[in-house]
Write a protein that holds these residues in place. Sequence first.
Motif, PDB file in Angstrom:
ATOM      1  N   ASN A 222     -12.530   2.128  -5.780  1.00  0.00           N
ATOM      2  CA  ASN A 222     -11.166   1.609  -5.639  1.00  0.00           C
ATOM      3  C   ASN A 222     -10.485   1.527  -6.998  1.00  0.00           C
ATOM      4  O   ASN A 222      -9.272   1.693  -7.100  1.00  0.00           O
ATOM      5  CB  ASN A 222     -11.180   0.246  -4.943  1.00  0.00           C
ATOM      6  CG  ASN A 222     -11.446   0.369  -3.459  1.00  0.00           C
ATOM      7  OD1 ASN A 222     -11.152   1.396  -2.846  1.00  0.00           O
ATOM      8  ND2 ASN A 222     -12.022  -0.654  -2.870  1.00  0.00           N
TER       9      ASN A 222
ATOM     10  N   TYR B  75       0.849  -1.193   0.000  1.00  0.00           N
ATOM     11  CA  TYR B  75       0.000   0.000   0.000  1.00  0.00           C
ATOM     12  C   TYR B  75       0.889   1.249   0.000  1.00  0.00           C
ATOM     13  O   TYR B  75       1.108   1.852   1.048  1.00  0.00           O
ATOM     14  CB  TYR B  75      -0.904   0.022   1.238  1.00  0.00           C
ATOM     15  CG  TYR B  75      -2.103  -0.889   1.153  1.00  0.00           C
ATOM     16  CD1 TYR B  75      -3.349  -0.397   0.755  1.00  0.00           C
ATOM     17  CD2 TYR B  75      -2.013  -2.233   1.472  1.00  0.00           C
ATOM     18  CE1 TYR B  75      -4.453  -1.216   0.679  1.00  0.00           C
ATOM     19  CE2 TYR B  75      -3.109  -3.065   1.400  1.00  0.00           C
ATOM     20  CZ  TYR B  75      -4.330  -2.554   1.002  1.00  0.00           C
ATOM     21  OH  TYR B  75      -5.422  -3.378   0.927  1.00  0.00           O
TER      22      TYR B  75
ATOM     23  N   ARG C 140      -7.892   3.952   2.700  1.00  0.00           N
ATOM     24  CA  ARG C 140      -7.875   4.266   1.274  1.00  0.00           C
ATOM     25  C   ARG C 140      -9.268   4.660   0.807  1.00  0.00           C
ATOM     26  O   ARG C 140      -9.451   5.631   0.089  1.00  0.00           O
ATOM     27  CB  ARG C 140      -7.376   3.062   0.478  1.00  0.00           C
ATOM     28  CG  ARG C 140      -7.475   3.278  -1.028  1.00  0.00           C
ATOM     29  CD  ARG C 140      -6.964   2.095  -1.786  1.00  0.00           C
ATOM     30  NE  ARG C 140      -5.532   2.180  -1.909  1.00  0.00           N
ATOM     31  CZ  ARG C 140      -4.777   1.314  -2.554  1.00  0.00           C
ATOM     32  NH1 ARG C 140      -5.327   0.269  -3.112  1.00  0.00           N
ATOM     33  NH2 ARG C 140      -3.482   1.471  -2.636  1.00  0.00           N
TER      34      ARG C 140
END
Length: 198
Positions: free
Chosen positions: A173, A23, A72
């Motif tokens: 996403n 990430y 996120r």
Amino acid sequence: MAIDWDRYTKLAEAVARRVAAEYPGFDVEDIRQEILLQVLERKGTYEKADYPEGQLRKNFKQFAYAYCGAERYSYIAHSAEYVYTMIEVRQLFEKAFFRPELWEKMPTKDDGVSVTAGGVVVALWDINEAFNSLSPDYQEVIVRRYEVEETLTGAEKVKLQRAIDKVTRALNNGVIRKQEAAKKHDGPGRRTVGALAD
């Protein structure tokens, strides 16, 4: 049995480093702190269980992935970048996804073709990819509501809500993944995205 915080901290650090590598942009220390916070919140369970290292590592990874995923999603939901709302996703299923005439020119990832449905512009392959990632029961409730146009029961409406939420998250996403991919191709020799193949 008391928790060995030195051992847990070292293991949390190792897991945090690995997850942070997956990430980009996430701080190892933030992930480590989140793991230890989750352990602290479940202190009684961890004291009683005396998990072996393999199980601890697995638990810590789950905490880390959950944290990064939530952070996120929160970022894209509050950033200036365009994100899909659940209302728009419902419109897409209602006005575009089950209309065969819009699929005659099925867009691909390479040509970047989009359709407009109810004021919403989306590449059909994006929503198709998100729909295909759903479990069969979630796909079924979407089909029954938007293609067959059945009236759903209360329980089915709850399931539909969850399915729409999953599609919305998948689309949003996807926005992040595209942004990250575009950043990787900046600079000399930048790749042209969306060019039609000859």
